[in-house]
Design a protein around this motif. Structure first.
Motif, mmCIF file in Angstrom:
data_model
loop_
_atom_site.group_PDB
_atom_site.id
_atom_site.type_symbol
_atom_site.label_atom_id
_atom_site.label_comp_id
_atom_site.label_asym_id
_atom_site.label_seq_id
_atom_site.Cartn_x
_atom_site.Cartn_y
_atom_site.Cartn_z
ATOM 1 N N ARG A 216 0.850 -1.194 0.000
ATOM 2 C CA ARG A 216 0.000 0.000 0.000
ATOM 3 C C ARG A 216 0.882 1.238 0.000
ATOM 4 N N GLU A 217 0.498 2.231 -0.790
ATOM 5 C CA GLU A 217 1.201 3.509 -0.833
ATOM 6 C C GLU A 217 0.186 4.626 -0.639
ATOM 7 N N PHE A 218 0.234 5.223 0.537
ATOM 8 C CA PHE A 218 -0.680 6.306 0.879
ATOM 9 C C PHE A 218 -0.051 7.644 0.508
ATOM 10 N N THR A 219 -0.895 8.584 0.112
ATOM 11 C CA THR A 219 -0.444 9.912 -0.284
ATOM 12 C C THR A 219 -0.975 10.956 0.700
ATOM 13 N N ASP A 220 -0.556 12.188 0.497
ATOM 14 C CA ASP A 220 -1.114 13.287 1.295
ATOM 15 C C ASP A 220 -2.616 13.421 1.055
ATOM 16 N N TYR A 221 -3.048 13.126 -0.146
ATOM 17 C CA TYR A 221 -4.482 13.131 -0.465
ATOM 18 C C TYR A 221 -5.210 12.120 0.433
ATOM 19 N N ASP A 222 -4.648 10.910 0.564
ATOM 20 C CA ASP A 222 -5.220 9.890 1.448
ATOM 21 C C ASP A 222 -5.215 10.366 2.900
ATOM 22 N N LEU A 223 -4.142 11.036 3.283
ATOM 23 C CA LEU A 223 -4.031 11.533 4.654
ATOM 24 C C LEU A 223 -5.111 12.576 4.937
ATOM 25 N N ASN A 224 -5.285 13.509 4.021
ATOM 26 C CA ASN A 224 -6.337 14.526 4.198
ATOM 27 C C ASN A 224 -7.718 13.877 4.271
ATOM 28 N N ILE B 25 -12.333 11.762 7.620
ATOM 29 C CA ILE B 25 -13.064 10.601 8.139
ATOM 30 C C ILE B 25 -13.026 10.598 9.668
ATOM 31 N N LEU B 26 -11.864 10.874 10.221
ATOM 32 C CA LEU B 26 -11.742 10.918 11.679
ATOM 33 C C LEU B 26 -12.627 12.000 12.272
ATOM 34 N N ARG B 27 -12.734 13.119 11.581
ATOM 35 C CA ARG B 27 -13.635 14.184 12.060
ATOM 36 C C ARG B 27 -15.088 13.721 12.010
ATOM 37 N N LEU B 28 -15.462 13.014 10.934
ATOM 38 C CA LEU B 28 -16.825 12.468 10.859
ATOM 39 C C LEU B 28 -17.072 11.497 12.011
ATOM 40 N N LYS B 29 -16.077 10.671 12.301
ATOM 41 C CA LYS B 29 -16.214 9.727 13.416
ATOM 42 C C LYS B 29 -16.387 10.471 14.735
#
Length: 124
Positions: free
Chosen positions: A37-45, A50-54
């Motif tokens: 898996r390769e996560f990007t800054d886009y994925d991080l944002n 998502i964490l805020r929604l949670k």
């Protein structure tokens, strides 16, 4: 690019949780030639959103729904707004409950403070 362990540290989520979110379709990281898996800054944002929604108490089911709508593009904005509106209604309802509980505690404290004041006046 972030590997899953780096992404885990950045988000505060465990690796199994990240994999679970991927299985649910909430996260869709790119894959390297070796299938890492390769996560990007886009994925991080996106994950921070998502964490805020949670934090608002939104269910994973609705977060998944939101994620699917987001992938479909701007034509789903109205549906996404409806999901956010519903969550806002739930939060407002919870806020009113908490406000009533705070008022109850405040009144009880006032009663006790009045009792203490009367007791102190009687002692003098």
């Amino acid at each position: 690019m972030y590997k899953i362990h780096q992404f885990s540290k950045l988000t505060g989520l465990s690796v199994p949780t990240l994999r679970y979110y991927e299985d649910m379709g909430i996260l869709k990281p790119a894959r390297s030639k070796n299938n890492y898996r390769e996560f990007t800054d886009y994925d991080l944002n996106w994950m921070m959103f998502i964490l805020r929604l949670k934090q608002t108490g939104m269910s994973l089911e609705n977060i998944c729904r939101y994620s699917c709508l987001r992938e479909q593009g701007d034509q789903t904005i109205e549906e996404r707004i409806k999901l956010l509106d519903e969550q806002q209604r739930l939060l407002n309802k919870e806020f009113l409950k908490l406000q009533k509980q705070l008022e109850f505690l405040q009144k009880k404290k006032e009663t006790y403070n009045d009792m203490l004041a009367k007791r102190n006046n009687n002692d003098n």
